[in-house]
Design a protein around this motif. Structure first.
Motif, PDB file in Angstrom:
ATOM      1  N   GLY A  11     -21.588 -16.706  -8.858  1.00 14.64           N
ATOM      2  CA  GLY A  11     -22.451 -15.962  -8.456  1.00 14.64           C
ATOM      3  C   GLY A  11     -23.927 -16.489  -8.720  1.00 14.64           C
ATOM      4  O   GLY A  11     -24.757 -16.106  -8.031  1.00 14.64           O
ATOM      5  N   GLU A  12     -23.749 -17.797  -9.238  1.00 11.72           N
ATOM      6  CA  GLU A  12     -25.159 -18.344  -9.312  1.00 11.72           C
ATOM      7  C   GLU A  12     -25.480 -19.219  -8.496  1.00 11.72           C
ATOM      8  O   GLU A  12     -26.509 -19.969  -8.295  1.00 11.72           O
ATOM      9  CB  GLU A  12     -25.091 -19.366 -10.882  1.00 11.72           C
ATOM     10  N   ALA A  13     -24.702 -19.378  -7.306  1.00 16.06           N
ATOM     11  CA  ALA A  13     -25.053 -20.300  -6.432  1.00 16.06           C
ATOM     12  C   ALA A  13     -26.378 -20.088  -5.478  1.00 16.06           C
ATOM     13  O   ALA A  13     -26.391 -18.662  -5.148  1.00 16.06           O
ATOM     14  CB  ALA A  13     -23.829 -20.371  -5.257  1.00 16.06           C
ATOM     15  N   PRO A  69     -32.182 -28.966 -12.615  1.00 16.78           N
ATOM     16  CA  PRO A  69     -31.448 -30.133 -13.159  1.00 16.78           C
ATOM     17  C   PRO A  69     -30.197 -29.687 -13.620  1.00 16.78           C
ATOM     18  O   PRO A  69     -29.259 -30.798 -13.698  1.00 16.78           O
ATOM     19  CB  PRO A  69     -32.297 -30.578 -14.455  1.00 16.78           C
ATOM     20  N   TYR A  70     -29.642 -28.327 -13.864  1.00 17.30           N
ATOM     21  CA  TYR A  70     -28.564 -28.144 -14.379  1.00 17.30           C
ATOM     22  C   TYR A  70     -27.625 -27.688 -13.040  1.00 17.30           C
ATOM     23  O   TYR A  70     -26.209 -27.478 -13.019  1.00 17.30           O
ATOM     24  CB  TYR A  70     -28.540 -27.048 -15.240  1.00 17.30           C
ATOM     25  N   MET A  71     -28.059 -27.920 -11.952  1.00 17.88           N
ATOM     26  CA  MET A  71     -27.455 -27.594 -10.600  1.00 17.88           C
ATOM     27  C   MET A  71     -26.895 -28.796  -9.801  1.00 17.88           C
ATOM     28  O   MET A  71     -27.567 -29.856  -9.663  1.00 17.88           O
ATOM     29  CB  MET A  71     -27.904 -26.480  -9.909  1.00 17.88           C
ATOM     30  N   VAL A  72     -25.816 -28.788  -9.233  1.00 18.69           N
ATOM     31  CA  VAL A  72     -25.110 -29.756  -8.307  1.00 18.69           C
ATOM     32  C   VAL A  72     -24.728 -29.398  -7.183  1.00 18.69           C
ATOM     33  O   VAL A  72     -24.589 -28.206  -6.654  1.00 18.69           O
ATOM     34  CB  VAL A  72     -23.979 -30.576  -9.049  1.00 18.69           C
ATOM     35  N   SER A  82     -23.149 -26.738   0.897  1.00 16.92           N
ATOM     36  CA  SER A  82     -24.104 -25.507   1.567  1.00 16.92           C
ATOM     37  C   SER A  82     -24.838 -25.135   0.488  1.00 16.92           C
ATOM     38  O   SER A  82     -25.892 -24.325   0.693  1.00 16.92           O
ATOM     39  CB  SER A  82     -23.220 -24.800   2.286  1.00 16.92           C
ATOM     40  N   SER A  83     -24.504 -25.196  -0.659  1.00 17.99           N
ATOM     41  CA  SER A  83     -25.388 -24.436  -1.842  1.00 17.99           C
ATOM     42  C   SER A  83     -25.375 -25.337  -3.214  1.00 17.99           C
ATOM     43  O   SER A  83     -24.560 -26.418  -3.330  1.00 17.99           O
ATOM     44  CB  SER A  83     -24.596 -23.018  -2.270  1.00 17.99           C
ATOM     45  N   CYS A  84     -26.040 -25.064  -4.156  1.00 18.35           N
ATOM     46  CA  CYS A  84     -26.314 -25.614  -5.342  1.00 18.35           C
ATOM     47  C   CYS A  84     -25.585 -24.679  -6.282  1.00 18.35           C
ATOM     48  O   CYS A  84     -25.870 -23.375  -6.306  1.00 18.35           O
ATOM     49  CB  CYS A  84     -27.700 -25.703  -5.607  1.00 18.35           C
TER      50      CYS A  84
END
Length: 153
Positions: free
Chosen positions: A74-76, A88-91, A97-99
């Motif tokens: 759910g964090e995308a 910085p914590y997302m890839v 299509s999303s992080c």
């Protein structure tokens, strides 16, 4: 040798250093050293197996080597137009299509905040460069004699 556990009584008793709240059942275990965990031949065989595999993916991008049912919980957020995840914590997600939060972000966040085992005080960007690790999931160890050997003993 592999160091399985450890404690510094002098530091843990110091009034100047705040003790981390460690549950009672996890405290004061003895240090166990396992000398010669792998033979030199096993070490060399594993090294050669990794070389033969060729490419090892970053563990932050480990879903390249297998398919997962749910890539996020759910964090995308939508991928920005520039194709870069701003937090910085997302890839980038596998389909870009999303992080999403990087796998095992809990470990990465702790490492970046604490400076790792050495407690280094450095910029976030430098810490992240030291954090990235590489690996491969081996679901069929029988295809790799060196790996299979480790699990047959």
């Amino acid at each position: 040798a592999v160091l399985v556990g450890w404690q510094w009584p002098a530091i843990s008793q110091s009034p100047l250093i705040k003790r981390v709240k460690i549950p009672e059942h996890m405290r004061d275990h003895p240090v166990v050293e396992i000398p010669d965990l792998l033979t030199p031949e096993q070490s060399e065989a594993i090294r050669q197996t990794m070389k033969d595999m060729g490419q090892l993916n970053s563990n932050a991008d480990d879903t390249q080597s297998y398919t997962i049912l749910h890539e996020h919980i759910g964090e995308a957020v939508d991928m920005p137009a520039d194709g870069k995840c701003s937090h910085p914590y997302m890839v980038p997600a596998k389909n870009r299509s999303s992080c999403i939060l990087a796998n095992r972000i809990d470990i990465g966040k702790h490492f970046a905040k604490s400076g790792g085992a050495e407690g280094r005080k450095e910029k976030f960007e430098h810490a992240i460069q030291r954090l990235l690790s590489f690996g491969a999931y081996i679901f069929e160890p029988e295809k790799y004699p060196a790996v299979n050997d480790l699990f047959s003993q």
